[in-house]
Design a protein around this motif. Structure first.
Motif, mmCIF file in Angstrom:
data_model
loop_
_atom_site.group_PDB
_atom_site.id
_atom_site.type_symbol
_atom_site.label_atom_id
_atom_site.label_comp_id
_atom_site.label_asym_id
_atom_site.label_seq_id
_atom_site.Cartn_x
_atom_site.Cartn_y
_atom_site.Cartn_z
ATOM 1 N N GLY A 74 0.787 -1.229 -0.020
ATOM 2 C CA GLY A 74 -0.048 0.010 -0.079
ATOM 3 C C GLY A 74 0.872 1.338 -0.082
ATOM 4 O O GLY A 74 1.938 1.140 -0.011
ATOM 5 N N GLY A 75 0.110 2.299 0.017
ATOM 6 C CA GLY A 75 0.750 3.623 -0.111
ATOM 7 C C GLY A 75 -0.365 4.901 0.093
ATOM 8 O O GLY A 75 -1.399 4.474 -0.484
ATOM 9 N N GLY A 76 -0.043 6.001 0.679
ATOM 10 C CA GLY A 76 -0.839 6.891 0.802
ATOM 11 C C GLY A 76 -0.264 8.434 0.918
ATOM 12 O O GLY A 76 1.010 8.545 0.778
ATOM 13 N N VAL A 77 -1.089 9.359 0.621
ATOM 14 C CA VAL A 77 -0.590 11.024 0.993
ATOM 15 C C VAL A 77 -1.406 11.404 2.004
ATOM 16 O O VAL A 77 -2.806 10.851 2.269
ATOM 17 N N ALA A 78 -0.855 12.288 2.760
ATOM 18 C CA ALA A 78 -1.646 13.220 3.905
ATOM 19 C C ALA A 78 -0.712 14.340 4.037
ATOM 20 O O ALA A 78 -0.028 14.628 3.470
ATOM 21 N N PRO A 79 -1.654 15.483 4.463
ATOM 22 C CA PRO A 79 -0.880 16.767 4.831
ATOM 23 C C PRO A 79 0.527 16.547 5.553
ATOM 24 O O PRO A 79 0.545 15.629 6.392
ATOM 25 N N LEU A 80 1.441 17.121 5.048
ATOM 26 C CA LEU A 80 2.853 17.109 5.780
ATOM 27 C C LEU A 80 2.867 17.795 7.167
ATOM 28 O O LEU A 80 2.556 19.111 7.141
ATOM 29 N N THR A 81 2.929 17.078 8.308
ATOM 30 C CA THR A 81 2.745 17.419 9.677
ATOM 31 C C THR A 81 3.873 18.334 9.723
ATOM 32 O O THR A 81 4.936 18.097 9.507
ATOM 33 N N GLY A 82 3.400 19.726 10.307
ATOM 34 C CA GLY A 82 4.476 20.753 10.293
ATOM 35 C C GLY A 82 4.958 21.366 9.351
ATOM 36 O O GLY A 82 5.956 22.051 9.208
ATOM 37 N N GLY A 83 4.385 21.103 8.119
ATOM 38 C CA GLY A 83 4.880 21.674 6.711
ATOM 39 C C GLY A 83 3.719 22.644 6.505
ATOM 40 O O GLY A 83 2.730 23.159 6.867
ATOM 41 N N ASP A 84 4.224 23.274 4.953
ATOM 42 C CA ASP A 84 3.283 24.110 4.401
ATOM 43 C C ASP A 84 1.953 23.593 4.115
ATOM 44 O O ASP A 84 1.977 22.122 3.982
ATOM 45 N N ALA A 85 0.987 24.130 3.970
ATOM 46 C CA ALA A 85 -0.471 23.684 3.742
ATOM 47 C C ALA A 85 -0.397 23.279 2.422
ATOM 48 O O ALA A 85 -1.373 22.350 1.934
ATOM 49 N N ASP A 86 0.437 23.636 1.643
ATOM 50 C CA ASP A 86 0.256 22.880 -0.156
ATOM 51 C C ASP A 86 1.243 21.945 -0.003
ATOM 52 O O ASP A 86 1.518 21.605 -1.381
ATOM 53 N N THR A 87 1.884 21.287 0.926
ATOM 54 C CA THR A 87 2.831 20.301 0.814
ATOM 55 C C THR A 87 2.145 19.054 1.424
ATOM 56 O O THR A 87 1.791 19.108 2.598
ATOM 57 N N CYS A 88 2.030 17.917 0.723
ATOM 58 C CA CYS A 88 1.555 16.744 1.338
ATOM 59 C C CYS A 88 2.860 15.825 1.366
ATOM 60 O O CYS A 88 3.941 16.147 0.897
#
Length: 167
Positions: A74-88
């Motif tokens: 499997g694999g996934g995407v999610a917002p980057l914790t502590g990162g810019d809102a436009d970066t997953c």
């Protein structure tokens, strides 16, 4: 979302509650294969036990690869914790040996990046570990470029290779 061609020996679909235990087992089986044990690695992340719930959060998605009704990775995407809102962040992409070399990794990458674009992300970040050579080749073929250090606050202090890709 992109469909898996009927000619492939596997399919990709969104994770379901029934997949949680097998996905946790896959992650905890594959990570030690590459020396990713102990603190600072996802193997100890409690999220691993309830992936379907974790990736039901906004702007998050997790997919599984299955063949003959058996989940192989499997694999996934999610917002980057502590990162810019436009970066997953590309997260927890692991495959059992029997799923490797079949094109499932490239297809999973495409599916994850497509989901990230759909969520409005403009960049995708990932962390990995020296020794995961096939994975690194996949990341580079997929347009990721190595960067000098970590972004955000992923909690994966054991990782030592960092990549970023514009979407």
């Amino acid at each position: 979302m992109a469909e898996t061609p009927a000619s492939t020996p596997w399919s990709i679909r969104p994770i379901a509650l029934r997949d949680d235990a097998v996905v946790a087992r896959i992650i905890r089986t594959v990570m030690p294969e590459f020396g990713a044990c102990g603190s600072g690695f996802a193997i100890n992340d409690p999220e691993v036990d309830w992936m379907s719930r974790a990736y039901a959060e906004p702007r998050s998605a997790y997919f599984v690869v299955e063949r003959g009704g058996e989940v192989l990775g499997g694999g996934g995407v999610a917002p980057l914790t502590g990162g810019d809102a436009d970066t997953c962040e590309l997260r927890k992409m692991y495959f059992l040996p029997e799923a490797r070399g079949l094109g499932a990794g490239s297809a999973m990458m495409a599916r994850c990046l497509e989901a990230a674009r759909g969520f409005g992300f403009r960049r995708c970040y990932l962390e990995t570990l020296t020794g995961m050579d096939a994975a690194m080749r996949l990341y580079e073929r997929s347009g990721f470029r190595r960067i000098g250090g970590p972004l955000g606050d992923t909690g994966h202090g054991g990782c030592n290779s960092f990549y970023l890709r514009d979407l």
